[in-house]
Design a protein around this motif. Sequence first.
Motif, PDB file in Angstrom:
ATOM      1  N   SER A 164       0.800  -1.219   0.000  1.00 22.48           N
ATOM      2  CA  SER A 164       0.000   0.000   0.000  1.00 22.48           C
ATOM      3  C   SER A 164       0.830   1.265   0.000  1.00 22.48           C
ATOM      4  O   SER A 164       0.366   2.290  -0.462  1.00 22.48           O
ATOM      5  CB  SER A 164      -0.969   0.015   1.188  1.00 22.48           C
ATOM      6  OG  SER A 164      -0.254   0.070   2.392  1.00 22.48           O
ATOM      7  N   GLY A 165       2.058   1.240   0.450  1.00 24.05           N
ATOM      8  CA  GLY A 165       2.851   2.461   0.523  1.00 24.05           C
ATOM      9  C   GLY A 165       4.044   2.472  -0.407  1.00 24.05           C
ATOM     10  O   GLY A 165       4.918   3.309  -0.273  1.00 24.05           O
ATOM     11  N   ASP A 166       4.117   1.547  -1.342  1.00 27.10           N
ATOM     12  CA  ASP A 166       5.317   1.398  -2.159  1.00 27.10           C
ATOM     13  C   ASP A 166       5.305   2.184  -3.461  1.00 27.10           C
ATOM     14  O   ASP A 166       6.199   2.009  -4.274  1.00 27.10           O
ATOM     15  CB  ASP A 166       5.525  -0.082  -2.530  1.00 27.10           C
ATOM     16  CG  ASP A 166       5.928  -0.906  -1.329  1.00 27.10           C
ATOM     17  OD1 ASP A 166       6.306  -0.310  -0.309  1.00 27.10           O
ATOM     18  OD2 ASP A 166       5.866  -2.130  -1.414  1.00 27.10           O
ATOM     19  N   TYR A 167       4.336   3.022  -3.673  1.00 28.01           N
ATOM     20  CA  TYR A 167       4.192   3.611  -5.000  1.00 28.01           C
ATOM     21  C   TYR A 167       4.664   5.032  -5.139  1.00 28.01           C
ATOM     22  O   TYR A 167       4.625   5.581  -6.216  1.00 28.01           O
ATOM     23  CB  TYR A 167       2.712   3.552  -5.428  1.00 28.01           C
ATOM     24  CG  TYR A 167       2.203   2.160  -5.399  1.00 28.01           C
ATOM     25  CD1 TYR A 167       2.641   1.231  -6.308  1.00 28.01           C
ATOM     26  CD2 TYR A 167       1.309   1.764  -4.424  1.00 28.01           C
ATOM     27  CE1 TYR A 167       2.185  -0.068  -6.268  1.00 28.01           C
ATOM     28  CE2 TYR A 167       0.848   0.474  -4.376  1.00 28.01           C
ATOM     29  CZ  TYR A 167       1.301  -0.438  -5.308  1.00 28.01           C
ATOM     30  OH  TYR A 167       0.853  -1.712  -5.249  1.00 28.01           O
ATOM     31  N   GLY A 168       5.066   5.653  -4.073  1.00 33.12           N
ATOM     32  CA  GLY A 168       5.434   7.053  -4.175  1.00 33.12           C
ATOM     33  C   GLY A 168       4.194   7.925  -4.175  1.00 33.12           C
ATOM     34  O   GLY A 168       3.096   7.480  -3.881  1.00 33.12           O
ATOM     35  N   PRO A 169       4.348   9.176  -4.552  1.00 29.39           N
ATOM     36  CA  PRO A 169       3.261  10.138  -4.380  1.00 29.39           C
ATOM     37  C   PRO A 169       2.261  10.214  -5.528  1.00 29.39           C
ATOM     38  O   PRO A 169       1.815  11.282  -5.882  1.00 29.39           O
ATOM     39  CB  PRO A 169       4.028  11.456  -4.232  1.00 29.39           C
ATOM     40  CG  PRO A 169       5.246  11.253  -5.062  1.00 29.39           C
ATOM     41  CD  PRO A 169       5.593   9.803  -4.927  1.00 29.39           C
ATOM     42  N   THR A 170       1.895   9.103  -6.131  1.00 32.36           N
ATOM     43  CA  THR A 170       0.889   9.176  -7.176  1.00 32.36           C
ATOM     44  C   THR A 170      -0.490   9.189  -6.552  1.00 32.36           C
ATOM     45  O   THR A 170      -0.742   8.497  -5.568  1.00 32.36           O
ATOM     46  CB  THR A 170       0.993   7.989  -8.163  1.00 32.36           C
ATOM     47  OG1 THR A 170       0.740   6.789  -7.444  1.00 32.36           O
ATOM     48  CG2 THR A 170       2.374   7.924  -8.807  1.00 32.36           C
ATOM     49  N   ALA A 171      -1.373   9.973  -7.096  1.00 34.46           N
ATOM     50  CA  ALA A 171      -2.712  10.141  -6.520  1.00 34.46           C
ATOM     51  C   ALA A 171      -3.474   8.831  -6.458  1.00 34.46           C
ATOM     52  O   ALA A 171      -4.132   8.529  -5.470  1.00 34.46           O
ATOM     53  CB  ALA A 171      -3.495  11.175  -7.319  1.00 34.46           C
ATOM     54  N   GLY A 172      -3.407   8.021  -7.491  1.00 33.72           N
ATOM     55  CA  GLY A 172      -4.161   6.769  -7.529  1.00 33.72           C
ATOM     56  C   GLY A 172      -3.727   5.780  -6.474  1.00 33.72           C
ATOM     57  O   GLY A 172      -4.542   5.180  -5.791  1.00 33.72           O
ATOM     58  N   SER A 173      -2.420   5.605  -6.324  1.00 35.54           N
ATOM     59  CA  SER A 173      -1.944   4.618  -5.351  1.00 35.54           C
ATOM     60  C   SER A 173      -2.190   5.085  -3.926  1.00 35.54           C
ATOM     61  O   SER A 173      -2.488   4.285  -3.056  1.00 35.54           O
ATOM     62  CB  SER A 173      -0.459   4.316  -5.563  1.00 35.54           C
ATOM     63  OG  SER A 173       0.332   5.459  -5.322  1.00 35.54           O
ATOM     64  N   GLU A 174      -2.069   6.382  -3.672  1.00 33.97           N
ATOM     65  CA  GLU A 174      -2.355   6.876  -2.327  1.00 33.97           C
ATOM     66  C   GLU A 174      -3.815   6.632  -1.971  1.00 33.97           C
ATOM     67  O   GLU A 174      -4.130   6.273  -0.855  1.00 33.97           O
ATOM     68  CB  GLU A 174      -2.022   8.362  -2.221  1.00 33.97           C
ATOM     69  CG  GLU A 174      -0.538   8.625  -2.111  1.00 33.97           C
ATOM     70  CD  GLU A 174      -0.214  10.097  -1.961  1.00 33.97           C
ATOM     71  OE1 GLU A 174      -1.152  10.908  -1.825  1.00 33.97           O
ATOM     72  OE2 GLU A 174       0.964  10.429  -1.962  1.00 33.97           O
ATOM     73  N   GLY A 175      -4.713   6.813  -2.923  1.00 35.18           N
ATOM     74  CA  GLY A 175      -6.123   6.563  -2.676  1.00 35.18           C
ATOM     75  C   GLY A 175      -6.407   5.102  -2.395  1.00 35.18           C
ATOM     76  O   GLY A 175      -7.192   4.780  -1.507  1.00 35.18           O
ATOM     77  N   LEU A 176      -5.745   4.210  -3.128  1.00 37.04           N
ATOM     78  CA  LEU A 176      -5.942   2.776  -2.900  1.00 37.04           C
ATOM     79  C   LEU A 176      -5.417   2.377  -1.529  1.00 37.04           C
ATOM     80  O   LEU A 176      -6.094   1.686  -0.773  1.00 37.04           O
ATOM     81  CB  LEU A 176      -5.229   1.964  -3.987  1.00 37.04           C
ATOM     82  CG  LEU A 176      -5.768   2.074  -5.405  1.00 37.04           C
ATOM     83  CD1 LEU A 176      -4.895   1.274  -6.367  1.00 37.04           C
ATOM     84  CD2 LEU A 176      -7.205   1.606  -5.476  1.00 37.04           C
ATOM     85  N   GLY A 177      -4.220   2.820  -1.214  1.00 35.88           N
ATOM     86  CA  GLY A 177      -3.638   2.497   0.085  1.00 35.88           C
ATOM     87  C   GLY A 177      -4.449   3.063   1.232  1.00 35.88           C
ATOM     88  O   GLY A 177      -4.667   2.406   2.241  1.00 35.88           O
ATOM     89  N   GLU A 178      -4.932   4.278   1.074  1.00 33.52           N
ATOM     90  CA  GLU A 178      -5.736   4.917   2.124  1.00 33.52           C
ATOM     91  C   GLU A 178      -7.071   4.200   2.310  1.00 33.52           C
ATOM     92  O   GLU A 178      -7.542   4.023   3.429  1.00 33.52           O
ATOM     93  CB  GLU A 178      -5.961   6.397   1.812  1.00 33.52           C
ATOM     94  CG  GLU A 178      -6.663   7.153   2.915  1.00 33.52           C
ATOM     95  CD  GLU A 178      -5.956   7.081   4.264  1.00 33.52           C
ATOM     96  OE1 GLU A 178      -6.669   7.000   5.286  1.00 33.52           O
ATOM     97  OE2 GLU A 178      -4.708   7.082   4.300  1.00 33.52           O
ATOM     98  N   GLY A 179      -7.663   3.760   1.212  1.00 32.60           N
ATOM     99  CA  GLY A 179      -8.915   3.009   1.312  1.00 32.60           C
ATOM    100  C   GLY A 179      -8.730   1.710   2.082  1.00 32.60           C
ATOM    101  O   GLY A 179      -9.563   1.349   2.922  1.00 32.60           O
ATOM    102  N   CYS A 180      -7.626   1.022   1.823  1.00 33.42           N
ATOM    103  CA  CYS A 180      -7.326  -0.215   2.552  1.00 33.42           C
ATOM    104  C   CYS A 180      -7.080   0.085   4.025  1.00 33.42           C
ATOM    105  O   CYS A 180      -7.589  -0.606   4.905  1.00 33.42           O
ATOM    106  CB  CYS A 180      -6.102  -0.895   1.957  1.00 33.42           C
ATOM    107  SG  CYS A 180      -6.303  -1.472   0.267  1.00 33.42           S
TER     108      CYS A 180
END
Length: 131
Positions: free
Chosen positions: A54-70
Amino acid sequence: MIGYTLDGHIEESTIIFECTPPAVGVIMAALAGDLSTLPQDVLLQTLWFVAAGSGDYGPTAGSEGLGEGCRQHVQEAFWRLVQIGLTGTAEDAETVADICESFGLRGDIAVFYQTELRGRVHAKTKRGRRV
């Protein structure tokens, strides 16, 4: 669960997908039920892989949203995870502590229970056996 697996559907080598946050919600709901050891272990391991990704993607908006949802689903069911970790095996305690740490659950309560879970793992393995 014989013949069925979550591999590649919810996460793939810690890469999470758009379906991952809702799936984490379902996993947390399932863990609230009375599960046998194997399904519980599979679901905990899946959560751990999701948390690690969940935190391995850097500051991209999409990955932060996925990680935050989890993370939100895990925080909502934090007490159930702690209960599993404190009443299950040392391996369960270690996995739950890793999940909480990887999701970055903060606050005094989260830190306290992560310490308790790690202490439980240490106590069980210190005696030379893992329960």
